[in-house]
Enzyme design. Structure first.
Site, PDB file in Angstrom:
ATOM      1  NE  ARG A 167      84.543  95.480   0.468  1.00  0.00           N
ATOM      2  CZ  ARG A 167      84.005  96.540   1.032  1.00  0.00           C
ATOM      3  NH1 ARG A 167      83.342  96.664   2.158  1.00  0.00           N
ATOM      4  NH2 ARG A 167      83.990  97.685   0.192  1.00  0.00           N
ATOM      5  CB  SER A 218      87.782  95.804  -5.655  1.00  0.00           C
ATOM      6  OG  SER A 218      87.148  97.120  -5.999  1.00  0.00           O
ATOM      7  CD  GLU A 288      86.498  93.216  -1.997  1.00  0.00           C
ATOM      8  OE1 GLU A 288      87.424  94.252  -1.806  1.00  0.00           O
ATOM      9  OE2 GLU A 288      85.652  93.430  -2.204  1.00  0.00           O
TER      10      GLU A 288
HETATM   11  C1  LIG Z   1      81.117  94.684 -11.323  1.00  0.00           C
HETATM   12  C2  LIG Z   1      81.372  94.414  -9.876  1.00  0.00           C
HETATM   13  C3  LIG Z   1      80.954  95.341  -8.998  1.00  0.00           C
HETATM   14  C4  LIG Z   1      81.340  95.022  -7.531  1.00  0.00           C
HETATM   15  N1  LIG Z   1      81.294  96.307  -6.718  1.00  0.00           N
HETATM   16  C5  LIG Z   1      81.163  96.037  -5.506  1.00  0.00           C
HETATM   17  C6  LIG Z   1      81.264  96.948  -4.263  1.00  0.00           C
HETATM   18  O1  LIG Z   1      81.223  98.231  -4.763  1.00  0.00           O
HETATM   19  N2  LIG Z   1      81.356  96.740  -2.951  1.00  0.00           N
HETATM   20  C7  LIG Z   1      81.715  95.312  -2.747  1.00  0.00           C
HETATM   21  O2  LIG Z   1      81.714  95.232  -1.267  1.00  0.00           O
HETATM   22  N3  LIG Z   1      81.610  94.228  -3.644  1.00  0.00           N
HETATM   23  C8  LIG Z   1      81.609  94.632  -4.750  1.00  0.00           C
HETATM   24  N4  LIG Z   1      81.604  93.615  -5.716  1.00  0.00           N
HETATM   25  C9  LIG Z   1      81.727  92.036  -5.183  1.00  0.00           C
HETATM   26  C10 LIG Z   1      80.646  91.172  -4.961  1.00  0.00           C
HETATM   27  O3  LIG Z   1      79.383  91.809  -5.583  1.00  0.00           O
HETATM   28  C11 LIG Z   1      80.027  91.567  -3.560  1.00  0.00           C
HETATM   29  O4  LIG Z   1      81.279  90.856  -2.682  1.00  0.00           O
HETATM   30  C12 LIG Z   1      79.108  90.565  -3.167  1.00  0.00           C
HETATM   31  O5  LIG Z   1      78.445  90.955  -1.824  1.00  0.00           O
HETATM   32  C13 LIG Z   1      79.165  88.962  -3.408  1.00  0.00           C
HETATM   33  O6  LIG Z   1      77.845  88.353  -3.324  1.00  0.00           O
HETATM   34  P1  LIG Z   1      77.768  87.230  -4.099  1.00  0.00           P
HETATM   35  O7  LIG Z   1      76.112  86.460  -3.893  1.00  0.00           O
HETATM   36  O8  LIG Z   1      77.934  87.264  -5.577  1.00  0.00           O
HETATM   37  O9  LIG Z   1      78.565  86.098  -3.327  1.00  0.00           O
HETATM   38  P2  LIG Z   1      79.342  85.069  -4.237  1.00  0.00           P
HETATM   39  O10 LIG Z   1      80.515  85.769  -4.954  1.00  0.00           O
HETATM   40  O11 LIG Z   1      78.628  83.849  -4.568  1.00  0.00           O
HETATM   41  O12 LIG Z   1      80.049  84.413  -2.827  1.00  0.00           O
HETATM   42  C14 LIG Z   1      81.026  85.199  -2.027  1.00  0.00           C
HETATM   43  C15 LIG Z   1      81.357  84.417  -0.424  1.00  0.00           C
HETATM   44  O13 LIG Z   1      79.843  84.246   0.216  1.00  0.00           O
HETATM   45  C16 LIG Z   1      79.675  82.944   0.287  1.00  0.00           C
HETATM   46  N5  LIG Z   1      78.304  83.143   0.433  1.00  0.00           N
HETATM   47  C17 LIG Z   1      77.552  83.506  -0.371  1.00  0.00           C
HETATM   48  N6  LIG Z   1      76.081  83.400  -0.045  1.00  0.00           N
HETATM   49  C18 LIG Z   1      76.084  82.850   0.864  1.00  0.00           C
HETATM   50  C19 LIG Z   1      75.061  82.181   1.907  1.00  0.00           C
HETATM   51  N7  LIG Z   1      73.842  82.565   1.608  1.00  0.00           N
HETATM   52  N8  LIG Z   1      75.504  81.808   3.030  1.00  0.00           N
HETATM   53  C20 LIG Z   1      76.708  81.433   3.274  1.00  0.00           C
HETATM   54  N9  LIG Z   1      77.759  81.693   2.550  1.00  0.00           N
HETATM   55  C21 LIG Z   1      77.404  82.460   1.384  1.00  0.00           C
HETATM   56  C22 LIG Z   1      80.478  82.413  -0.651  1.00  0.00           C
HETATM   57  O14 LIG Z   1      80.948  80.933  -0.169  1.00  0.00           O
HETATM   58  C23 LIG Z   1      81.660  83.030  -0.836  1.00  0.00           C
HETATM   59  O15 LIG Z   1      82.579  82.752   0.311  1.00  0.00           O
HETATM   60  C24 LIG Z   1      81.600  93.758  -7.245  1.00  0.00           C
HETATM   61  C25 LIG Z   1      81.490  92.880  -8.101  1.00  0.00           C
HETATM   62  C26 LIG Z   1      81.273  93.148  -9.175  1.00  0.00           C
HETATM   63  C27 LIG Z   1      81.435  91.888 -10.483  1.00  0.00           C
END
Ligand SMILES: Cc1cc2nc3c(=O)[nH]c(=O)nc-3n(C[C@H](O)[C@H](O)[C@H](O)COP(=O)(O)OP(=O)(O)OC[C@H]3O[C@@H](n4cnc5c(N)ncnc54)[C@H](O)[C@@H]3O)c2cc1C
Length: 295
Positions: A167, A218, A288
């Site tokens: 992660r 998570s 996380e």
């Molecule tokens: C129902 C559910 C299930 C999930 N299952 C999983 C799973 O199986 N495995 C897993 O690893 N995660 C899981 N997640 C968590 C999440 O979906 C992941 O961590 C995902 O990769 C986050 O992407 P996001 O675009 O939503 O990022 P955000 O939540 O918007 O941001 C996360 C971080 O990345 C940064 N960020 C985002 N985009 C950029 C960019 N373009 N440039 C620089 N920084 C950036 C943000 O500043 C922040 O620090 C789950 C979440 C939910 C709600």
């Protein structure tokens, strides 16, 4: 208001939001207002936004974010407006705002295997690279070949060594860098087999995770040698509630918004779970979920 005038010179008015509740931009459906939230559509717009003299916060789909109830000062740049992709043989090159679910469908429809694990992760490519998102024994590190990003000084760079770990990626240390796009190296495969695998993984997710409630997946990282969900369940915390925040009864590793939770409820529950697990098992659960914003 000076900032608003500057923003209007950079991007379309419909992509600018003032005093915007972050609960509209997080999967927890909580979080106070962002002073200014912008959804740029081009790299050129991003370059101009970076030049503005104000505090900046970047978000993707907000699916790994807990924004505090005081909201976010300065400018919040939401990257879902960068959403194009191209396919060249077994490589998909995609902009940071592309949804992983969409990209895994694209891969499947082009008989490319390797991205099945990501079909149920509700984030963008940028957020997934930042977090080295993973599931079912695979993670972004196994498919990401190269990433283009823009530094806080507005310089565009490419890297191939992402220093991926559990992660984490190098981007967590590159303060102020925005991920713009990545090349994903997949393999040619059989479309039906890929689809079956994705259906299987989605069915498993739907059965085991509280997908009907807002959450950020998570809540805690997997502590070395343990499973967070098991520790929380064994500590008797399944269903434990503070305000509208609840330890899911389906999967104790998820804190859910069971109805009108505030971010403070969720933060208090995170702290309570950490304290109880530390007391009972002497294990420190590290969130996380990224916690940002003001109290
Ligand atoms: C129902 C559910 C299930 C999930 N299952 C999983 C799973 O199986 N495995 C897993 O690893 N995660 C899981 N997640 C968590 C999440 O979906 C992941 O961590 C995902 O990769 C986050 O992407 P996001 O675009 O939503 O990022 P955000 O939540 O918007 O941001 C996360 C971080 O990345 C940064 N960020 C985002 N985009 C950029 C960019 N373009 N440039 C620089 N920084 C950036 C943000 O500043 C922040 O620090 C789950 C979440 C939910 C709600």
């Amino acid at each position: 208001m000076v900032l608003l005038e500057e923003l209007k010179k950079i991007t379309k008015e419909e992509n600018i939001f003032v005093n915007e509740p972050m609960k509209n931009h997080t999967t927890f459906r909580t979080g106070g207002p962002a002073d200014y939230l912008v959804i740029p559509e081009t790299v050129d717009e991003i370059k101009k936004l970076i030049e503005l003299d104000c505090k900046k916060t970047f978000v993707g789909n907000g699916s790994n974010l807990l924004v505090k109830d005081g909201g976010i000062r300065g400018l919040t740049i939401k990257l879902t407006g960068l959403n194009s992709y191209t396919i060249n043989d077994d490589i998909i090159e995609a902009s940071a705002g592309c949804y992983l679910a969409m990209l895994s469908q694209v891969a499947m429809k082009n008989s490319l295997t390797g991205l099945e694990f990501a079909c149920g992760i509700p984030g963008t490519l940028g957020g997934a690279v930042m977090m080295n998102a993973g599931a079912y024994g695979s993670e972004m590190s196994s498919v990401v070949l190269e990433t283009e990003y823009i530094s806080k000084n507005g310089i565009i760079n490419k890297i191939t060594d992402h220093e991926f770990g559990y992660r984490k990626s190098i981007f967590q240390q590159l303060d102020g860098a925005i991920i713009l796009s990545s090349k994903l190296k997949l393999q040619h495969g059989n479309m039906e087999e890929i689809k079956n695998k994705m259906d299987e993984l989605m069915a498993s997710r739907n059965a085991k995770q509280p997908i009907n409630y807002p959450s950020a997946g998570s809540t805690f990282k997997r502590p070395e040698g343990f499973f967070a969900g098991k520790l929380i369940e064994d500590a008797g915390l399944k269903g434990y509630r503070i305000g509208g925040a609840e330890v899911s009864t389906l999967h104790a590793g998820f804190i859910i918004n069971a109805g009108n939770a505030t971010s403070t409820d969720i933060l208090n529950l995170i702290k309570y779970v950490q304290d109880m697990v530390k007391e009972k098992y002497n294990v420190l659960l590290e969130p996380e979920v990224k916690i940002i914003g003001e109290d």
